[in-house]
Motif scaffolding. Structure first.
Motif, PDB file in Angstrom:
ATOM      1  N   GLU A   1       0.856  -1.188   0.000  1.00 29.71           N
ATOM      2  CA  GLU A   1       0.000   0.000   0.000  1.00 29.71           C
ATOM      3  C   GLU A   1       0.889   1.233   0.000  1.00 29.71           C
ATOM      4  O   GLU A   1       1.906   1.277   0.704  1.00 29.71           O
ATOM      5  CB  GLU A   1      -0.887   0.003   1.246  1.00 29.71           C
ATOM      6  N   ILE A   2       0.528   2.240  -0.795  1.00 28.21           N
ATOM      7  CA  ILE A   2       1.248   3.510  -0.732  1.00 28.21           C
ATOM      8  C   ILE A   2       0.369   4.533  -0.018  1.00 28.21           C
ATOM      9  O   ILE A   2      -0.791   4.725  -0.340  1.00 28.21           O
ATOM     10  CB  ILE A   2       1.649   3.999  -2.144  1.00 28.21           C
ATOM     11  N   LYS A   3       0.989   5.183   0.989  1.00 31.08           N
ATOM     12  CA  LYS A   3       0.213   6.120   1.825  1.00 31.08           C
ATOM     13  C   LYS A   3       1.174   6.999   2.606  1.00 31.08           C
ATOM     14  O   LYS A   3       2.177   6.513   3.146  1.00 31.08           O
ATOM     15  CB  LYS A   3      -0.679   5.327   2.786  1.00 31.08           C
ATOM     16  N   ASP A   4       0.879   8.282   2.648  1.00 27.01           N
ATOM     17  CA  ASP A   4       1.657   9.234   3.448  1.00 27.01           C
ATOM     18  C   ASP A   4       3.155   9.146   3.154  1.00 27.01           C
ATOM     19  O   ASP A   4       3.995   9.175   4.065  1.00 27.01           O
ATOM     20  CB  ASP A   4       1.403   9.005   4.947  1.00 27.01           C
ATOM     21  N   GLY A   5       3.501   9.021   1.886  1.00 22.41           N
ATOM     22  CA  GLY A   5       4.901   9.023   1.484  1.00 22.41           C
ATOM     23  C   GLY A   5       5.635   7.711   1.720  1.00 22.41           C
ATOM     24  O   GLY A   5       6.847   7.646   1.528  1.00 22.41           O
ATOM     25  N   GLU A   6       4.925   6.658   2.115  1.00 21.01           N
ATOM     26  CA  GLU A   6       5.581   5.379   2.409  1.00 21.01           C
ATOM     27  C   GLU A   6       4.957   4.232   1.619  1.00 21.01           C
ATOM     28  O   GLU A   6       3.778   4.280   1.250  1.00 21.01           O
ATOM     29  CB  GLU A   6       5.490   5.058   3.904  1.00 21.01           C
ATOM     30  N   ILE A   7       5.791   3.214   1.363  1.00 18.66           N
ATOM     31  CA  ILE A   7       5.325   1.929   0.838  1.00 18.66           C
ATOM     32  C   ILE A   7       5.252   0.981   2.023  1.00 18.66           C
ATOM     33  O   ILE A   7       6.264   0.702   2.676  1.00 18.66           O
ATOM     34  CB  ILE A   7       6.307   1.342  -0.199  1.00 18.66           C
ATOM     35  N   ASN A   8       4.071   0.495   2.325  1.00 19.11           N
ATOM     36  CA  ASN A   8       3.886  -0.428   3.444  1.00 19.11           C
ATOM     37  C   ASN A   8       3.496  -1.805   2.923  1.00 19.11           C
ATOM     38  O   ASN A   8       2.673  -1.925   2.005  1.00 19.11           O
ATOM     39  CB  ASN A   8       2.799   0.092   4.384  1.00 19.11           C
ATOM     40  N   ILE A   9       4.103  -2.840   3.492  1.00 21.58           N
ATOM     41  CA  ILE A   9       3.782  -4.211   3.106  1.00 21.58           C
ATOM     42  C   ILE A   9       2.574  -4.675   3.918  1.00 21.58           C
ATOM     43  O   ILE A   9       2.626  -4.758   5.154  1.00 21.58           O
ATOM     44  CB  ILE A   9       4.983  -5.144   3.338  1.00 21.58           C
ATOM     45  N   LEU A  10       1.482  -4.982   3.222  1.00 22.65           N
ATOM     46  CA  LEU A  10       0.247  -5.412   3.873  1.00 22.65           C
ATOM     47  C   LEU A  10       0.194  -6.909   4.075  1.00 22.65           C
ATOM     48  O   LEU A  10      -0.367  -7.397   5.064  1.00 22.65           O
ATOM     49  CB  LEU A  10      -0.965  -4.972   3.052  1.00 22.65           C
ATOM     50  N   ASP A  11       0.748  -7.663   3.132  1.00 23.65           N
ATOM     51  CA  ASP A  11       0.701  -9.127   3.203  1.00 23.65           C
ATOM     52  C   ASP A  11       1.778  -9.686   2.300  1.00 23.65           C
ATOM     53  O   ASP A  11       2.332  -8.970   1.451  1.00 23.65           O
ATOM     54  CB  ASP A  11      -0.672  -9.637   2.769  1.00 23.65           C
ATOM     55  N   GLN A  12       2.111 -10.947   2.490  1.00 20.62           N
ATOM     56  CA  GLN A  12       3.108 -11.580   1.633  1.00 20.62           C
ATOM     57  C   GLN A  12       2.776 -13.037   1.417  1.00 20.62           C
ATOM     58  O   GLN A  12       2.205 -13.700   2.287  1.00 20.62           O
ATOM     59  CB  GLN A  12       4.515 -11.420   2.206  1.00 20.62           C
ATOM     60  N   PHE A  13       3.137 -13.523   0.222  1.00 21.12           N
ATOM     61  CA  PHE A  13       2.775 -14.872  -0.190  1.00 21.12           C
ATOM     62  C   PHE A  13       4.010 -15.576  -0.754  1.00 21.12           C
ATOM     63  O   PHE A  13       4.303 -15.487  -1.958  1.00 21.12           O
ATOM     64  CB  PHE A  13       1.656 -14.822  -1.234  1.00 21.12           C
ATOM     65  N   PRO A  14       4.770 -16.269   0.105  1.00 22.19           N
ATOM     66  CA  PRO A  14       5.956 -16.985  -0.364  1.00 22.19           C
ATOM     67  C   PRO A  14       5.574 -18.043  -1.395  1.00 22.19           C
ATOM     68  O   PRO A  14       4.547 -18.724  -1.255  1.00 22.19           O
ATOM     69  CB  PRO A  14       6.507 -17.630   0.921  1.00 22.19           C
TER      70      PRO A  14
END
Length: 484
Positions: A158-171
């Motif tokens: 997710e991109i928000k407030d100048g940051e890229i945040n990882i919401l979930d991951q799928f190995p």
């Protein structure tokens, strides 16, 4: 040559009239160099001067386009000029995530895709095969994997407030046990000894095991018909079908590949032409895209194939192949002509690459083309819209020099024309160098709502980076038109 130049100037005059810069006013004397120009009330200076011919002012079309804030592209195969309005930079976002280990940064950005129905600020991305680098050991350059247990992964961000945040991951994983990890998760290690680069430990002293399920994931595309992803892999080169939870379903590979690797847990469908076995190491299947209706899939190689040999590293012809997703069989192949390195400063042709694509529809793709430089040294970081509607389908026609006289990669521009081969038509939609994008590897590209262009860099986990910050950064641009 003089006649051709006059035709270009004459064409420019027709486009000049009514733009507000200069009309075809009658001039007296040699006054062309004394003309003052403005665009939307702002003083501008054309890159080339106008000329005064018989009392009329003519401005070269490239100077006209650039002065009015447009990209100008010339198609020498179709004798066409494209003028495209430049986009507006609307956002910058940096990855907010802890390091993977000491000296090894976290990274995403090897791909980027937006799913229909998701919020405009939510994307999926990957981070290739994991941390790796090259070191000299005993006079030999070896490929090292400092985190051998890294699993290639799909990340929801997710991109928000100048940051890229990882919401979930799928190995990524197989339905069974990977022979290297001893569990379902796969690795980013090469597949076939003697064919792929040999993998070594962090010190470059011990050769690691090969993993027939290992993936160097680059492009990422979503199929709305069955709610699955397809991933382009540099090793095969291959295209990998993956469930939303990361489970690998099947793998499209070149003819003859399956006999070299024991990978019974993942069906290997040999529908890529055998010529794709002639890839340059580390320059394989770099990008993949699926049409919004889920009918067709496109894959582009990063560089020209070594067809027939290493000398083709300097070829400008990159292959784009089109698949019918219902059958997984190729239905077309096109030549994509890279920019001519001779037009740039100290840039080798082999260092111009394709890094991602978006399939807007069956005939329109967005292509990410770049050089190997970063920061002030960067010269080529462009996103092109390409038109395949009248490009030549070369599937199966220029794979073998003995049969065709020359391979696709061997043909010069003049020989492409002589053989009636029309490459994809290109027009610039973003020149990231003009916006001073600081990183070398723009490897993720997405289009949201037809008019928001999104790019992100692959930071290679900060290993061997030429950029001091070594971060992952995503930029958004608003296009003044809609691509559909």
């Amino acid at each position: 040559m003089k006649k051709k130049g006059l035709l270009v100037v004459t064409t420019a005059l027709a486009l000049t009239a009514g733009t507000g810069i200069v009309s075809a006013a009658v001039l007296s004397g040699n006054t062309a160099e004394q003309i003052n120009y403005s665009n939307n009330g702002q003083t501008v200076k054309p890159s080339s001067p106008a000329v005064n011919i018989d009392g009329h002012l003519y401005l070269p079309i490239r100077a006209l386009g650039e002065t009015t804030g447009k990209y100008v592209d010339w198609d020498e195969f179709r004798s066409g000029v494209s003028l495209t309005d430049k986009p507006q930079l609307t956002g910058k976002y940096k990855l907010n995530a802890p390091n993977l280990a000491d000296g090894i940064k976290m990274g995403v950005g090897s791909s980027l895709t937006h799913l229909p129905g998701d919020p405009d600020n939510v994307f999926y991305s990957t981070a290739d095969r994991g941390p790796n680098g090259q070191i000299e050991v005993g006079g030999k350059t070896v490929r090292t994997f400092p985190l051998q247990d890294y699993t290639p992964t799909i990340y929801k961000i997710e991109i928000k407030d100048g940051e890229i945040n990882i919401l979930d991951q799928f190995p990524l994983k197989v339905q069974g046990t990977d022979p290297v990890t001893g569990k379902a998760n796969v690795t980013g290690l090469p597949n076939i000894k003697g064919r792929d680069e040999a993998p070594y430990d962090a010190k470059g002293e011990k050769e690691l095991a090969y993993d027939p399920y290992g993936l160097d994931i680059e492009g990422l595309a979503y199929n709305p018909k069955d709610d699955t992803f397809w991933i382009s892999d540099e090793y095969g080169p291959s295209i990998v079908h993956v469930k939303r939870d990361g489970t690998i379903i099947e793998r499209i590979v070149p003819k003859g590949w399956a006999a070299q690797a024991s990978a019974s847990l993942v069906p290997s469908r040999e529908t890529l032409p055998a010529v794709y076995n002639k890839l340059r190491q580390n320059r394989g299947a770099e990008s993949v895209g699926i049409t919004p209706d889920g009918k067709y899939m496109f894959m582009a190689m990063q560089n020209a194939l070594r067809n027939p040999d290493k000398a083709m590293d300097n070829s400008r012809q990159v292959r784009i192949i089109k698949f019918d997703l219902a059958t997984l069989n190729p239905v077309a192949e096109y030549a994509y002509l890279l920019e001519d390195a001779g037009a740039f400063d100290k840039l080798a042709q082999a260092d111009i690459v394709v890094s991602d694509l978006v399939a807007v529809n069956e005939n329109t793709l967005l292509i990410d083309e770049r050089d190997k430089f970063a920061g002030d040294k960067a010269q080529l970081k462009r996103i092109y819209s390409i038109d395949l509607s009248n490009a030549t389908n070369i599937l199966g026609k220029y794979d073998d020099a003995a049969a065709a006289g020359k391979t696709l990669e061997q043909l010069t521009v003049a020989e492409l024309k002589a053989n009636g081969i029309l490459p994809a038509a290109k027009r610039t939609v973003l020149d990231a160098v003009e916006f001073k994008f600081p990183y070398e590897k723009i490897e993720g590209l997405s289009l949201v709502n037809g008019n928001t262009l999104v790019i992100v860099n692959d930071n290679d986990f900060g290993i061997d980076s030429t950029t001091p910050e070594n971060g992952t950064e995503l930029w958004t641009f608003k296009l003044p038109y809609t691509i559909k």
